[in-house]
Structure formats: structure tokens, C-alpha cells
Design an enzyme around this catalytic site. Structure first.
Site, PDB file in Angstrom:
ATOM      1  N   SER A 174       0.845  -1.191   0.000  1.00 26.05           N
ATOM      2  CA  SER A 174       0.000   0.000   0.000  1.00 26.05           C
ATOM      3  C   SER A 174       0.884   1.247   0.000  1.00 26.05           C
ATOM      4  CB  SER A 174      -0.965  -0.048   1.186  1.00 26.05           C
ATOM      5  OG  SER A 174      -1.969   0.938   1.059  1.00 26.05           O
TER       6      SER A 174
ATOM      7  N   HIS B 107      -7.834  -5.269  -0.452  1.00 24.20           N
ATOM      8  CA  HIS B 107      -6.573  -4.583  -0.139  1.00 24.20           C
ATOM      9  C   HIS B 107      -5.988  -5.141   1.155  1.00 24.20           C
ATOM     10  CE1 HIS B 107      -3.801  -1.267  -0.606  1.00 24.20           C
ATOM     11  NE2 HIS B 107      -4.019  -0.848   0.625  1.00 24.20           N
TER      12      HIS B 107
ATOM     13  N   GLU C 172      -9.083  -4.921  -4.693  1.00 21.65           N
ATOM     14  CA  GLU C 172      -8.481  -3.936  -3.786  1.00 21.65           C
ATOM     15  C   GLU C 172      -9.523  -3.089  -3.038  1.00 21.65           C
ATOM     16  OE1 GLU C 172      -5.349  -3.536  -3.030  1.00 21.65           O
ATOM     17  OE2 GLU C 172      -4.108  -4.236  -4.676  1.00 21.65           O
TER      18      GLU C 172
END
Length: 525
Positions: free
Chosen positions: A205, A429, A328
Site C-alpha cells: 500500500s 486490499h 483492492e
């Protein structure tokens, strides 16, 4: 091999704590099975008070042995938010430290081990290297590698560019902290059994966004030799003009006038963080797709937009492993987080913003992109668009640029447990993190296994770890266990490893998206 573990006479044959001699003094850790662990070893002095917004400085030397057994202060942030942080952790300004996990050296062994340096995620404003998910013991043991995790300044202290206010303020402090940590690794990791000539930097990330930024920073040259970027928001990098607008808004929220910027060095850290949290929420709500805090093109550490430098072939020539997760954006819908636009209205606002900030983009190009998402009026289409705008396409644009000159591999993490599928999170995610680190919760405390799937997950984790570890050691992500051969990523074929219950290698799995978005990167500036 430099780790010392002498026997204390008073405990007979029981082994003493592991010791390592850094250039600032000796540190003692603990043994976790066959792995030596040091927590919160300082790589820089506390950036406190007048030094709050300054470049990292070397730590003070110490005499005797410094205990590095428990976690120190975590970087100031809005606690209790979407990143799970243990309740016994306290935030404070003395937060520039690393954790180190190193396997026990064999008596006859003097070969240094590969080093993996982890940069945690959290939207540039949350998280810490002390999170349980990032415990490096299993990875160190599985691959006979030294794992280092870096704590660095985040949010208003690390990624809000206040340099428009003048002298005491420096942009990109979080990145400067990471560079200081990588320099510490270069100069000290041999004392922990690591090879300073074989360092892989990896992150997820915003941590992966830092990896892609560092790959284009001249100051990072030679500090790492391989890179792994998991779900990098590589186009979320701002120009100084935009950064100055956000900085001004921060002053307004703090109720400070233009001549009162020096008070930022004196105010209680809790107040800076509390008001920062308002700003960090306000910006993505008003401008979907944008963050308040992110790396900034400062003309120095980042001489240009990283995505442009990748496409110009100006990234560091090191092997790169890069990829995203299939679903995600689903996590942000579940968490009701404003960080990503996940409703049709928010996605439309994001598209209008993209069009406004890219006057060179024709209305036809915008229409072509939206045509790839027939469900854009529904949540499903909005989630797909958000996933691709923030992660999927930026990762592809990075890979295509980097592959011009260096070995590059692309993956897509598709695996999800039955519970995550039922919860409509899927391969959301950050769901790949426990697979990379091998840190699954116990049966009763890991809700992702409430509907089963642990055995398959452990197998997926084993394959991922073997690939990540082989890449760290040899620069090639080969799992020598009959797993699929993973060819290089090349723009013509876009060969991608799809990680699932059974791995597959597929050419151009997102072909429709590439056709719609095109080769020219689109980001927020």
C-alpha cells in the site's frame, strides 16, 4: 557472523540474550525459538520539539548494552482508526527505529544472509512496524534471511509538506526517514548477520508507494538491490503547488495565522495529530481519490513524478516484483473509509477531478476509460474503477516503464478464503499480508477462517513466501517446488502470475483495462 550469544555463568548452560554491536553502541535482544529478535533499535535521534519537522539525525551513542526487547513509541497518528494497533503501544516522537529478526548462526557458518527491509502501509498516515501482522520471525526462519521492519514518520509529521512555510520545514520526511533506515542497514546489518550487499526493500500500500518513489530517487541509489511493491498507489504523488494548498488548510484548522508557523514546533503532538486527522478525512471526502498526505515532487529527493520517471526509463536498475490484489477497493467499502471512492457519485467526482487536472486529456479519452465499466452506476462498477485507478493501472504503468531496463515480474493476488468471499471482501486490499509473513491468527481469533480454508491458505502462503524469499536471495522469484514458472513481465505480453488455490500464468489478464486506460499514466498531482 557477528551475532554474539555468550553464556552467562550464573545461568549455567542457558543461552544469554543475543547481542549486536552497532556503530552507536551494543544492543541486546531476545530469542524467539531459533530467531534472534531486536525491537526498536534506533536508527536516528528523536525528531522532537524544534527538530520535529527536520531531516533525521544520527542517534546519540550509548555506553554499555541497550535493551531492545520491547517496542518503543510508534509514530504519532490518529489511534483507534482502521489500522489495528495493539492497545499497549504508545505514540511519541522518539519513533525512528527498526526491528530486526535474524536466524541463529550455525557454528561453522560465516556467510552473511540476504536482508529484507519492510516498509509498512497505512495511507501515509497510519500504521507502525510494531503491528503483529508484520512480525518477521516466520519469514526469517522460512528463508534463512534477516528481516528488518522500519518505523518512520507518517501523516502530518511525515507526509504533509509544510515547506511552503519556510526554513524549519522539510518535505518528504517519511521518505527521508526510510533513506536513513536503509543507510543504517548498509552500515550496521552485518552485526546482525545480514549482507549489506544484498538488500531487498519491500512494502505494501503506501509502503509500496514509498518503494516506487525510492526507485526513482537519486538519493536511494545503492541502498537496496531489489524491490517488491505490493499494491503501490504509484500515481498518488503531489506537486508543490497542491501541497501548499493543503498545508494552508492545516494552518486554518489549527487556527494559526501566517506568522504563527513556528508554533507548529511547540504545540502538543496530540493536538497536531488530532487536527491532522480532521484534515486527512476532509480532503478525500471533498476530493474523492485524493489524499491529504503523500510524497511530493520536491525537486530534490523526488526530482519528478515517479510514474513519469519510470516511463522515461529513469528508475534504479534493480529487479522488481510488483502486483496488486484482485478486489483492492472492497476493503474500503467494508470499513466505510473515505480514503478511496467506493460509490458511483464519488467515482464520478474523481473522474471529473482527473479531467480537470489533466487538460491534455480529451473528453473522448475519459469516455473510453469509463466505457470499460458498464456497471459504473452500481457499487460493483465503482469498486472496480477505484481499484484500477488507485492500484491496478499504476502498478502496470510502473512495470512497463521498469521492464524497459530491468528484470520485472507482475502478479495479481486472487486468493480469498470462503469467509472473505461470503463477506464480499474477496482478495481485498492488504489481504495478502498474512500470506507473505506467514502470520495467520489462531483458529478462534482469525475470522477469515470461520468458514474453513486454513489448509489451502497455508499452501498459498508457502508458495508466496518461497517466491518472495528466492527473489530476495537470488533476484528471481522461483519456487522450486513444482510451482508454475513465472516469466518476466514484458509490455508486449504483460505476463502475470495469478496467485490462487492453484497458481496460473496468464498473458494480459486485464487486457480490456489496458485498452481503455491506454499507456499514458493518469494520476493526481
Amino acid at each position: 557472523m557477528s551475532i554474539q550469544s555468550d553464556l552467562h555463568p550464573e545461568v549455567g548452560m542457558r543461552e544469554a540474550e543475543p547481542l549486536a554491536r552497532t556503530e552507536y553502541g551494543i544492543v541486546s535482544g531476545t530469542w524467539d525459538g531459533p530467531i534472534a529478535v531486536w525491537r526498536s533499535v534506533p536508527y536516528a535521534a528523536a525528531p522532537a520539539g524544534p527538530a520535529r519537522f527536520s531531516l533525521p539525525r544520527p542517534p546519540e551513542r550509548w555506553d554499555g548494552v541497550r535493551d531492545c526487547v520491547v517496542f518503543g513509541d510508534i509514530a504519532p497518528q490518529a489511534m483507534g482508526s482502521m489500522v489495528p494497533v495493539d492497545s499497549d503501544l504508545a505514540m511519541g516522537e522518539d519513533c525512528l527505529w527498526v526491528n530486526v529478526w535474524s536466524p541463529r548462526p550455525e557454528p561453522s557458518e560465516d556467510e552473511p544472509r540476504p536482508v529484507m527491509v519492510w516498509l509498512h502501509g497505512g495511507a501515509y498516515c497510519l500504521g507502525t512496524a510494531a503491528q503483529t501482522i508484520y512480525d518477521g520471525r516466520k519469514l526469517a526462519e522460512a528463508g534463512d534471511v534477516v528481516v528488518v521492519s522500519v518505523n518512520y514518520r507518517i501523516g502530518v509529521l511525515g507526509f504533509l509538506d509544510l515547506s511552503s512555510f519556510g526554513a524549519p520545514f522539510t518535505p518528504n520526511l517519511g521518505l527521508h526517514d526510510q533513506l536513513a533506515a536503509l543507510a543504517w542497514v548498509r552500515d550496521n546489518i552485518a552485526a546482525f548477520g545480514g549482507d549489506p550487499g544484498n538488500v531487498t526493500v519491500f512494502g505494501e500500500s503506501s509502503g509500496a508507494g514509498c518503494v516506487t518513489a525510492l526507485l526513482t530517487s537519486p538519493a536511494a541509489a545503492g541502498l537496496f538491490h531489489k524491490a517488491i511493491a505490493q499494491s503501490p498507489p504509484a500515481t498518488t504523488v503531489f506537486g508543490q503547488e497542491r501541497a501548499a494548498v493543503v498545508a494552508q488548510r492545516y494552518l486554518e484548522l489549527l487556527e494559526l495565522g501566517p506568522g504563527e508557523t513556528d508554533r507548529l514546533l511547540e504545540l502538543p503532538i496530540e493536538q497536531l495529530v488530532e487536527v491532522g486527522a480532521v484534515l486527512l478525512d476532509e480532503v478525500p471526502i471533498k476530493e474523492p481519490g485524493r489524499l491529504a498526505a503523500a510524497p511530493v515532487v520536491d525537486g530534490d529527493l523526488l526530482p519528478g513524478y515517479p510514474i513519469d520517471r519510470f516511463q522515461q526509463g529513469r528508475s534504479h536498475r534493480v529487479p522488481l516484483l510488483i502486483g496488486t490484489n484482485r478486489d483492492e477497493a472492497s476493503l474500503f467499502r467494508v470499513l466505510r473509509s473515505p480514503i478511496m471512492p467506493v460509490t458511483p457519485d464519488a467515482v464520478n467526482a474523481m473522474l471529473n477531478d482527473v479531467a480537470a487536472s489533466h487538460p491534455e486529456m480529451s473528453p473522448e479519452r475519459i469516455a473510453e476509460i469509463t466505457s470499460a465499466y458498464p456497471d459504473l452506476t452500481k457499487t460493483r462498477g465503482a469498486l472496480a474503477m477505484s481499484t484500477d485507478a488507485a492500484f491496478r493501472m499504476p502498478a502496470a504503468w510502473v512495470a512497463e516503464g521498469h521492464a524497459q531496463h530491468s528484470p520485472t515480474w507482475m502478479y495479481r493476488f486472487d486468493y480469498a478464503t470462503p469467509m472473505l468471499k461470503a463477506a464480499r471482501v474477496g482478495a481485498g486490499h492488504a489481504t495478502e499480508l498474512p500470506y507473505v509473513f506467514g502470520n495467520f491468527g489462531t483458529l478462534n481469533h482469525d475470522p477469515t477462517f470461520w468458514l474453513g480454508g486454513r489448509k489451502a491458505s497455508v499452501a498459498v502462503s508457502g508458495r508466496m513466501q518461497r517466491r518472495w524469499l528466492a527473489f530476495a536471495e537470488h533476484g528471481v522469484p522461483a519456487a522450486l517446488d513444482g510451482s508454475k514458472h513465472w516469466p518476466h513481465y514484458r509490455p508486449a505480453a504483460r505476463t502475470t502470475l495469478l496467485i490462487d488455490t492453484i497458481d496460473r500464468v496468464v498473458d494480459n489478464p486485464d487486457a480490456d483495462l489496458h485498452t481503455a486506460w491506454g499507456d499514458q499514466a493518469v494520476g493526481f498531482s
